[in-house]
Scaffold this motif. Structure first.
Motif, mmCIF file in Angstrom:
data_model
loop_
_atom_site.group_PDB
_atom_site.id
_atom_site.type_symbol
_atom_site.label_atom_id
_atom_site.label_comp_id
_atom_site.label_asym_id
_atom_site.label_seq_id
_atom_site.Cartn_x
_atom_site.Cartn_y
_atom_site.Cartn_z
ATOM 1 N N SER A 197 5.931 1.470 -10.357
ATOM 2 C CA SER A 197 6.101 2.915 -10.237
ATOM 3 C C SER A 197 5.951 3.416 -8.810
ATOM 4 O O SER A 197 6.163 4.588 -8.546
ATOM 5 C CB SER A 197 5.073 3.625 -11.131
ATOM 6 O OG SER A 197 3.757 3.314 -10.697
ATOM 7 N N ARG A 198 5.599 2.525 -7.856
ATOM 8 C CA ARG A 198 5.385 2.962 -6.478
ATOM 9 C C ARG A 198 6.072 1.993 -5.529
ATOM 10 O O ARG A 198 5.561 0.929 -5.210
ATOM 11 C CB ARG A 198 3.888 3.005 -6.164
ATOM 12 C CG ARG A 198 3.145 4.095 -6.908
ATOM 13 C CD ARG A 198 3.550 5.481 -6.397
ATOM 14 N NE ARG A 198 3.229 6.494 -7.381
ATOM 15 C CZ ARG A 198 3.630 7.753 -7.335
ATOM 16 N NH1 ARG A 198 4.396 8.148 -6.349
ATOM 17 N NH2 ARG A 198 3.298 8.603 -8.255
ATOM 18 N N ARG A 199 7.257 2.351 -5.071
ATOM 19 C CA ARG A 199 7.999 1.493 -4.156
ATOM 20 C C ARG A 199 8.491 2.279 -2.943
ATOM 21 O O ARG A 199 9.534 1.993 -2.393
ATOM 22 C CB ARG A 199 9.173 0.827 -4.877
ATOM 23 C CG ARG A 199 8.735 -0.185 -5.928
ATOM 24 C CD ARG A 199 9.935 -0.923 -6.508
ATOM 25 N NE ARG A 199 9.521 -1.889 -7.501
ATOM 26 C CZ ARG A 199 9.165 -3.132 -7.243
ATOM 27 N NH1 ARG A 199 9.149 -3.556 -5.998
ATOM 28 N NH2 ARG A 199 8.804 -3.957 -8.205
ATOM 29 N N HIS A 200 7.752 3.318 -2.550
ATOM 30 C CA HIS A 200 8.128 4.060 -1.352
ATOM 31 C C HIS A 200 7.985 3.161 -0.129
ATOM 32 O O HIS A 200 7.134 2.286 -0.076
ATOM 33 C CB HIS A 200 7.201 5.271 -1.172
ATOM 34 C CG HIS A 200 7.264 6.250 -2.288
ATOM 35 N ND1 HIS A 200 6.216 6.467 -3.148
ATOM 36 C CD2 HIS A 200 8.264 7.070 -2.699
ATOM 37 C CE1 HIS A 200 6.548 7.391 -4.028
ATOM 38 N NE2 HIS A 200 7.786 7.764 -3.783
ATOM 39 N N LEU A 242 0.847 -1.186 0.000
ATOM 40 C CA LEU A 242 0.000 0.000 0.000
ATOM 41 C C LEU A 242 0.885 1.239 0.000
ATOM 42 O O LEU A 242 1.984 1.229 0.565
ATOM 43 C CB LEU A 242 -0.895 0.009 1.245
ATOM 44 C CG LEU A 242 -1.791 -1.218 1.444
ATOM 45 C CD1 LEU A 242 -2.297 -1.281 2.890
ATOM 46 C CD2 LEU A 242 -2.956 -1.201 0.474
ATOM 47 N N ASP A 243 0.404 2.317 -0.611
ATOM 48 C CA ASP A 243 1.165 3.559 -0.675
ATOM 49 C C ASP A 243 0.194 4.731 -0.546
ATOM 50 O O ASP A 243 -0.842 4.768 -1.211
ATOM 51 C CB ASP A 243 1.917 3.646 -2.008
ATOM 52 C CG ASP A 243 3.119 4.569 -1.946
ATOM 53 O OD1 ASP A 243 3.200 5.384 -1.015
ATOM 54 O OD2 ASP A 243 3.988 4.483 -2.842
ATOM 55 N N PHE A 244 0.530 5.701 0.303
ATOM 56 C CA PHE A 244 -0.390 6.760 0.706
ATOM 57 C C PHE A 244 0.283 8.119 0.516
ATOM 58 O O PHE A 244 1.378 8.349 1.030
ATOM 59 C CB PHE A 244 -0.747 6.526 2.178
ATOM 60 C CG PHE A 244 -1.767 7.458 2.777
ATOM 61 C CD1 PHE A 244 -2.678 8.166 2.010
ATOM 62 C CD2 PHE A 244 -1.823 7.614 4.161
ATOM 63 C CE1 PHE A 244 -3.618 8.997 2.588
ATOM 64 C CE2 PHE A 244 -2.756 8.435 4.767
ATOM 65 C CZ PHE A 244 -3.659 9.140 3.972
ATOM 66 N N HIS A 283 4.631 11.919 -0.202
ATOM 67 C CA HIS A 283 4.563 10.536 0.261
ATOM 68 C C HIS A 283 4.504 10.510 1.782
ATOM 69 O O HIS A 283 5.342 11.097 2.465
ATOM 70 C CB HIS A 283 5.796 9.764 -0.214
ATOM 71 C CG HIS A 283 5.986 8.454 0.474
ATOM 72 N ND1 HIS A 283 5.130 7.396 0.299
ATOM 73 C CD2 HIS A 283 6.921 8.050 1.369
ATOM 74 C CE1 HIS A 283 5.534 6.378 1.051
ATOM 75 N NE2 HIS A 283 6.620 6.757 1.705
ATOM 76 N N LEU A 284 3.503 9.803 2.323
ATOM 77 C CA LEU A 284 3.342 9.693 3.764
ATOM 78 C C LEU A 284 3.718 8.321 4.291
ATOM 79 O O LEU A 284 4.342 8.206 5.341
ATOM 80 C CB LEU A 284 1.898 10.016 4.166
ATOM 81 C CG LEU A 284 1.408 11.410 3.793
ATOM 82 C CD1 LEU A 284 -0.042 11.590 4.204
ATOM 83 C CD2 LEU A 284 2.283 12.489 4.419
ATOM 84 N N TRP A 285 3.309 7.289 3.596
ATOM 85 C CA TRP A 285 3.632 5.931 4.041
ATOM 86 C C TRP A 285 3.536 4.971 2.871
ATOM 87 O O TRP A 285 2.673 5.093 2.000
ATOM 88 C CB TRP A 285 2.668 5.467 5.133
ATOM 89 C CG TRP A 285 2.863 4.028 5.513
ATOM 90 C CD1 TRP A 285 3.900 3.498 6.218
ATOM 91 C CD2 TRP A 285 2.020 2.918 5.157
ATOM 92 N NE1 TRP A 285 3.762 2.132 6.331
ATOM 93 C CE2 TRP A 285 2.603 1.758 5.707
ATOM 94 C CE3 TRP A 285 0.826 2.810 4.435
ATOM 95 C CZ2 TRP A 285 2.042 0.494 5.542
ATOM 96 C CZ3 TRP A 285 0.255 1.562 4.286
ATOM 97 C CH2 TRP A 285 0.873 0.408 4.838
ATOM 98 N N GLY A 286 4.449 4.004 2.875
ATOM 99 C CA GLY A 286 4.388 2.886 1.949
ATOM 100 C C GLY A 286 4.866 1.641 2.646
ATOM 101 O O GLY A 286 5.838 1.685 3.408
ATOM 102 N N GLY A 287 4.172 0.539 2.438
ATOM 103 C CA GLY A 287 4.577 -0.695 3.093
ATOM 104 C C GLY A 287 3.561 -1.792 2.892
ATOM 105 O O GLY A 287 2.601 -1.642 2.137
ATOM 106 N N GLY A 288 3.769 -2.907 3.565
ATOM 107 C CA GLY A 288 2.906 -4.055 3.409
ATOM 108 C C GLY A 288 2.000 -4.267 4.607
ATOM 109 O O GLY A 288 2.340 -3.890 5.727
ATOM 110 N N ASP A 289 0.861 -4.862 4.356
ATOM 111 C CA ASP A 289 -0.044 -5.297 5.414
ATOM 112 C C ASP A 289 -0.752 -6.542 4.911
ATOM 113 O O ASP A 289 -1.572 -6.471 3.988
ATOM 114 C CB ASP A 289 -1.050 -4.211 5.771
ATOM 115 C CG ASP A 289 -1.954 -4.662 6.911
ATOM 116 O OD1 ASP A 289 -1.436 -4.875 8.024
ATOM 117 O OD2 ASP A 289 -3.165 -4.823 6.684
ATOM 118 N N SER A 290 -0.428 -7.665 5.500
ATOM 119 C CA SER A 290 -0.935 -8.942 4.994
ATOM 120 C C SER A 290 -2.228 -9.385 5.672
ATOM 121 O O SER A 290 -2.815 -10.379 5.291
ATOM 122 C CB SER A 290 0.119 -10.031 5.199
ATOM 123 O OG SER A 290 0.441 -10.167 6.592
#
Length: 246
Positions: free
Chosen positions: A225-228, A173-175, A181-188
């Motif tokens: 294109s989104r890997r923050h 997810l990327d926000f 950019h505020l946050w990017g990361g995973g949530d399973s």
């Protein structure tokens, strides 16, 4: 009824009734889902449906007057997994500026808690006084702070904010807000399929108005294109899923 159930009902109607009407309607809905949407709210709210509260059209905007102590919300009729979801919106009457304004992703608006939160769903939130958060609302009514409330200078305290979310089936997810950019990361642990919409909390004893200039969604196939990664801003203790720390 979700997309897969609807497709099954449509297919059954075609076989039993000898009519292509239901199958054609199902195909049209599927074509629209795969194409995403672009809603300008200039005289039409086609594809959108009230969930909690009355969301109406004002010149160039989708408008809602909040309900004190509740979350008012509106949904788009289709279901999505991989998406880029972008909304330009404005909130007035935010008490001390800490009430949550949220983009909702992968939600089930038919199942809600007493406050009006969709179970399950993701909430990508900001508060006018300069906060953001990401919450996962679970099917059992509990919630998880994927990113608890954090400070940010990206939020415009008056006027419109552009809120963007990229979401992928692998949990990434990327926000962003207003291009930051505020946050990017995973949530399973969250939902992988569901409705998108908007959810606005109004503090008890207060009022609120929400103006949505546009809401657009594009289907995504990759996250190249989104890997923050990481959190921007300073996380703070306190607050709740509905309100940032005072």
């Amino acid at each position: 009824m979700d997309r897969r159930q609807f497709m099954g009902v449509a297919a059954s109607g075609l076989i039993v009734g000898g009519s292509a009407t239901l199958a054609e309607a199902a195909q049209a809905a599927e074509d629209e889902r795969l194409a995403g949407f672009a809603s300008s709210f200039n005289g039409s709210k086609s594809g959108w449906q009230n969930v909690v509260g009355n969301w109406t059209l004002k010149p160039g905007n989708l408008y809602n007057y909040g309900i004190a102590g509740k979350r008012t919300s509106v949904k788009h009729l289709n279901n999505y997994t991989n998406m880029y979801y972008k909304v330009r919106m404005r909130r007035r009457g935010n008490s001390t500026g800490v009430a949550a304004n949220a983009l909702v992703l992968r939600g089930n608006p038919s199942s809600r808690d007493t406050m009006g939160n969709w179970k399950p769903s993701y909430l990508f939130q900001y508060a006018n006084s300069g906060w953001y958060s990401v919450y996962r609302y679970n099917a059992d009514g509990s919630y998880t702070g994927v990113v608890p409330w954090a400070t940010t200078s990206a939020v415009y305290r008056t006027g419109y904010n552009i809120v963007e979310v990229w979401a992928y089936s692998d949990g990434y997810l990327d926000f962003h807000i207003n291009g930051s950019h505020l946050w990017g990361g995973g949530d399973s642990g969250g939902p992988t399929f569901g409705n998108v919409g908007l959810s606005i909390y109004t503090e008890p004893g207060k009022y609120s108005e929400t103006f949505v200039d546009y809401a657009n969604l594009t289907i995504l196939n990759s996250r190249s294109s989104r890997r923050h990664t990481g959190v921007s801003g300073t996380p703070r203790l306190g607050g709740s899923v509905n309100m940032a720390p005072a």
